[in-house]
Scaffold this motif. Structure first.
Motif, mmCIF file in Angstrom:
data_model
loop_
_atom_site.group_PDB
_atom_site.id
_atom_site.type_symbol
_atom_site.label_atom_id
_atom_site.label_comp_id
_atom_site.label_asym_id
_atom_site.label_seq_id
_atom_site.Cartn_x
_atom_site.Cartn_y
_atom_site.Cartn_z
ATOM 1 N N TYR A 4 3.620 16.391 -25.442
ATOM 2 C CA TYR A 4 4.636 16.462 -24.383
ATOM 3 C C TYR A 4 5.785 15.532 -24.729
ATOM 4 O O TYR A 4 5.621 14.601 -25.523
ATOM 5 N N ASP A 5 6.923 15.784 -24.104
ATOM 6 C CA ASP A 5 8.006 14.802 -24.236
ATOM 7 C C ASP A 5 7.557 13.499 -23.570
ATOM 8 O O ASP A 5 7.626 12.426 -24.163
ATOM 9 N N TYR A 6 7.063 13.636 -22.318
ATOM 10 C CA TYR A 6 6.643 12.457 -21.567
ATOM 11 C C TYR A 6 5.371 12.730 -20.786
ATOM 12 O O TYR A 6 5.169 13.834 -20.275
ATOM 13 N N ILE A 7 4.532 11.713 -20.693
ATOM 14 C CA ILE A 7 3.346 11.776 -19.838
ATOM 15 C C ILE A 7 3.474 10.672 -18.792
ATOM 16 O O ILE A 7 3.867 9.543 -19.113
ATOM 17 N N VAL A 8 3.177 11.016 -17.541
ATOM 18 C CA VAL A 8 3.201 10.043 -16.446
ATOM 19 C C VAL A 8 1.769 9.868 -15.957
ATOM 20 O O VAL A 8 1.056 10.847 -15.745
ATOM 21 N N ILE A 9 1.360 8.617 -15.774
ATOM 22 C CA ILE A 9 -0.002 8.328 -15.301
ATOM 23 C C ILE A 9 0.077 7.786 -13.876
ATOM 24 O O ILE A 9 0.695 6.751 -13.627
ATOM 25 N N GLY A 10 -0.541 8.509 -12.942
ATOM 26 C CA GLY A 10 -0.556 8.098 -11.537
ATOM 27 C C GLY A 10 0.347 8.963 -10.687
ATOM 28 O O GLY A 10 1.575 8.943 -10.838
ATOM 29 N N ALA A 11 -0.249 9.755 -9.767
ATOM 30 C CA ALA A 11 0.528 10.690 -8.944
ATOM 31 C C ALA A 11 0.753 10.185 -7.529
ATOM 32 O O ALA A 11 0.652 10.930 -6.563
ATOM 33 N N GLY A 12 1.047 8.884 -7.405
ATOM 34 C CA GLY A 12 1.548 8.371 -6.143
ATOM 35 C C GLY A 12 3.026 8.725 -6.050
ATOM 36 O O GLY A 12 3.554 9.483 -6.873
ATOM 37 N N TYR A 13 3.707 8.158 -5.069
ATOM 38 C CA TYR A 13 5.127 8.486 -4.902
ATOM 39 C C TYR A 13 5.954 8.092 -6.127
ATOM 40 O O TYR A 13 6.942 8.762 -6.451
ATOM 41 N N ALA A 14 5.580 7.024 -6.828
ATOM 42 C CA ALA A 14 6.328 6.601 -8.020
ATOM 43 C C ALA A 14 6.176 7.627 -9.140
ATOM 44 O O ALA A 14 7.160 8.080 -9.725
ATOM 45 N N ASP A 36 -8.618 13.311 -6.895
ATOM 46 C CA ASP A 36 -8.566 14.754 -6.693
ATOM 47 C C ASP A 36 -7.400 15.151 -5.790
ATOM 48 O O ASP A 36 -7.354 16.237 -5.248
ATOM 49 N N ARG A 37 -6.429 14.232 -5.635
ATOM 50 C CA ARG A 37 -5.278 14.466 -4.752
ATOM 51 C C ARG A 37 -4.087 13.664 -5.253
ATOM 52 O O ARG A 37 -4.238 12.742 -6.055
ATOM 53 N N VAL A 38 -2.907 14.027 -4.768
ATOM 54 C CA VAL A 38 -1.711 13.220 -5.046
ATOM 55 C C VAL A 38 -1.449 12.307 -3.845
ATOM 56 O O VAL A 38 -2.028 12.477 -2.780
ATOM 57 N N GLN A 214 2.627 13.978 3.605
ATOM 58 C CA GLN A 214 3.271 15.297 3.592
ATOM 59 C C GLN A 214 4.378 15.455 2.542
ATOM 60 O O GLN A 214 4.364 16.424 1.780
ATOM 61 N N PRO A 215 5.357 14.520 2.472
ATOM 62 C CA PRO A 215 6.399 14.694 1.446
ATOM 63 C C PRO A 215 5.825 14.723 0.029
ATOM 64 O O PRO A 215 6.290 15.487 -0.820
ATOM 65 N N ALA A 216 4.782 13.905 -0.218
ATOM 66 C CA ALA A 216 4.153 13.875 -1.552
ATOM 67 C C ALA A 216 3.496 15.224 -1.865
ATOM 68 O O ALA A 216 3.648 15.766 -2.962
ATOM 69 N N LEU A 217 2.777 15.770 -0.904
ATOM 70 C CA LEU A 217 2.092 17.057 -1.099
ATOM 71 C C LEU A 217 3.098 18.172 -1.358
ATOM 72 O O LEU A 217 2.896 19.012 -2.247
ATOM 73 N N ARG A 218 4.178 18.173 -0.587
ATOM 74 C CA ARG A 218 5.177 19.232 -0.728
ATOM 75 C C ARG A 218 5.965 19.099 -2.026
ATOM 76 O O ARG A 218 6.316 20.095 -2.657
ATOM 77 N N LEU A 219 6.242 17.860 -2.425
ATOM 78 C CA LEU A 219 6.921 17.629 -3.709
ATOM 79 C C LEU A 219 6.023 18.083 -4.861
ATOM 80 O O LEU A 219 6.470 18.789 -5.772
ATOM 81 N N ALA A 220 4.753 17.712 -4.815
ATOM 82 C CA ALA A 220 3.805 18.079 -5.881
ATOM 83 C C ALA A 220 3.674 19.593 -6.024
ATOM 84 O O ALA A 220 3.504 20.119 -7.128
ATOM 85 N N GLU A 221 3.773 20.284 -4.895
ATOM 86 C CA GLU A 221 3.646 21.749 -4.904
ATOM 87 C C GLU A 221 4.734 22.408 -5.754
ATOM 88 O O GLU A 221 4.526 23.477 -6.330
ATOM 89 N N THR A 222 5.898 21.741 -5.873
ATOM 90 C CA THR A 222 7.025 22.334 -6.623
ATOM 91 C C THR A 222 6.824 22.274 -8.134
ATOM 92 O O THR A 222 7.519 22.959 -8.872
ATOM 93 N N PHE A 223 5.896 21.443 -8.600
ATOM 94 C CA PHE A 223 5.611 21.429 -10.051
ATOM 95 C C PHE A 223 4.117 21.252 -10.318
ATOM 96 O O PHE A 223 3.706 20.556 -11.253
ATOM 97 N N LYS A 224 3.300 21.937 -9.495
ATOM 98 C CA LYS A 224 1.847 21.743 -9.578
ATOM 99 C C LYS A 224 1.262 22.081 -10.949
ATOM 100 O O LYS A 224 0.250 21.518 -11.357
ATOM 101 N N GLU A 225 1.922 23.000 -11.684
ATOM 102 C CA GLU A 225 1.402 23.372 -13.014
ATOM 103 C C GLU A 225 1.545 22.240 -14.032
ATOM 104 O O GLU A 225 0.965 22.281 -15.111
#
Length: 447
Positions: A4-14, A36-38, A214-225
């Motif tokens: 990948y170009d970049y890998i991010v570790i940790g799916a909190g808001y940051a 098992d969640r963001v 809610q904002p985190a879940l909805r944001l994650a949905e836009t690039f869930k793949e």
């Protein structure tokens, strides 16, 4: 091995914010999340009754522009925290009700408390938020704890007791655990002490409808793949012009990596070659706060009928601060109590039944006999969460900022750091996490 170009570790808001910004720059990005969640330290739990509670971060307030912006974008409404009526204070076993933000204390204690808060606000204005170690008298304030400063500046025991309750509710640690320099930095980062402790015009002014996740879940949905859950990053290897991240059942490489975790967790990853000494030493010096959130759910917010707003404070018991966490429509009564610092550590050793009994006993002290009979009780300890190990955030003890603070945000080779602990504005809050994600994405794209 997939690259990948970049890998991010940790799916909190940051991490979510950094991933989004990098994807918007048309980069190939992978976001790895151990859970098992963001959402990270923001977690909304739905109850059997259909109501919900925010087990982690919950409030938003003035100048937290980034979280408001995100909420608006994804159609998440906010609503005011209930604060109509009288607050309650119990000091030395005496129950007192009062209106407004000034508690009914003896005049000497009240003046001492007011003096201390104003002095902290005044001193905090001198802090260099980007480089706290360059602030005037940084060495002096970093050599003492907040507790040392309190004893030096506040002559009245009652004033100190109330200031301690406020400090613990802000940092989730005892005043003897935190550097005065960090207290001043954090105060300025969130505007001032009044903002940090208040509901109206303060950091607790509003809540997010449907929960803060809610904002985190909805944001994650836009690039869930681009998100891979249940993937614990165990090893990071810097190898020439690439970085390799490994965990159970996966191995990926990238041009650069963002570690969007609290320093205490970032320090638990194995790095090859070894992490730079100063960065590793820093992660050893930023412990997480200690907090449990306890909730009692009632068929209605009965305290409102008695003209009480649900905001209470006490110097006794495990839960020292409470808030009305009922849903917007008041269809259920939800009382939330913070169990903080040393109280949280003691609380964690109790059985589930003993914890429930302790919390409800304090709630009854505030709100009467009805508080002993909720339809549901639950509590959540963030120190017991494997991929958090404490909340709200990492805190700086004495000496950490001035000796090692430079290493907090400084990239190490191709590894970059994000997370609310790295933010200079709203450090420790959801808003700070989002800001750190934006900063690190900009940093990487410019690198």
């Amino acid at each position: 091995m997939q690259h990948y170009d970049y890998i991010v570790i940790g799916a909190g808001y940051a991490g979510l914010t950094a991933t989004r910004k990098l994807l918007q720059a048309n980069k190939k990005v992978l976001l790895l999340e151990a859970r098992d969640r963001v959402g990270g330290r923001v977690y909304t739990k739905t109850l059997d009754s259909g109501s919900y509670v925010d087990l982690g971060g919950a409030w938003v307030g003035p100048t937290q522009d980034k979280i408001y912006e995100l909420a608006r974008e994804f159609g998440v409404e906010t609503f005011k925290t209930y604060d109509t009526g009288k607050s309650t204070i119990v000091i030395k076993g005496k129950v007192k009700r009062y209106k407004g933000i000034i508690p009914p204390l003896p005049v000497g204690a009240l003046l001492s408390l007011d003096f201390a808060m104003k002095k902290v606000n005044r001193l905090s204005k001198t802090i260099n938020l980007e480089k706290p170690w360059l602030s005037p008298d940084a060495e002096y304030y970093d050599s003492m704890t907040l507790e040392t400063w309190m004893r030096k500046e506040m002559n009245f025991a009652t004033a100190r007791a109330l200031f301690k309750i406020a400090a613990e509710s802000i940092w989730a640690c005892h005043p003897n655990e935190i550097s005065m320099l960090h207290a001043l930095f954090y105060t300025k980062s969130g505007r001032d002490l009044d903002t940090l402790v208040n509901i109206k015009d303060g950091a607790q002014e509003e809540r997010l409808l449907g929960g803060a996740q809610q904002p985190a879940l909805r944001l994650a949905e836009t690039f869930k793949e681009h998100i891979r859950l249940n993937s614990v990053a165990k090893t990071i290897v810097q190898d020439g012009d690439k970085v390799i991240v490994k965990g159970e059942g996966f191995e990926f490489s990238a041009d650069r990596i963002v570690v969007a975790l609290p320093p205490a967790l970032a320090g638990r990853i194995d790095y090859y070659p070894l992490m730079l000494a100063n960065r590793d030493q820093l992660t050893q010096r930023i412990p997480m706060g200690s907090v449990t959130k306890a909730f009692a759910i009632y068929d209605k917010p009965f305290w409102r009928d008695a003209g009480l707003n649900g905001l209470s404070a006490t110097d006794a018991g495990h839960t020292t601060v409470t808030f009305d966490n009922s849903p917007k429509d008041g269809s259920k009564g939800i009382m939330m109590g913070f169990v903080l610092a040393n109280q949280a550590r003691d609380f964690s050793t109790l059985s589930a039944e003993a914890r429930r009994e302790s919390i409800l006993k304090t709630f009854a002290t505030f709100y009467g006999e009805k508080a002993l009979h909720p339809i549901q009780y639950l509590d959540h300890s963030w120190a017991d969460e494997e991929f958090t190990r404490g909340c709200y955030a990492g805190v700086m003890p004495t000496g950490a900022w001035t000796s090692l603070g430079k290493s907090l945000r400084q990239p190490v080779g191709r590894i970059h750091w994000a997370g609310t602990e790295t933010s200079d504005i709203w450090n420790g809050y959801i808003d700070g996490a989002i800001r750190s994600g934006e900063r690190v994405a900009k940093e990487i794209l410019e690198a």
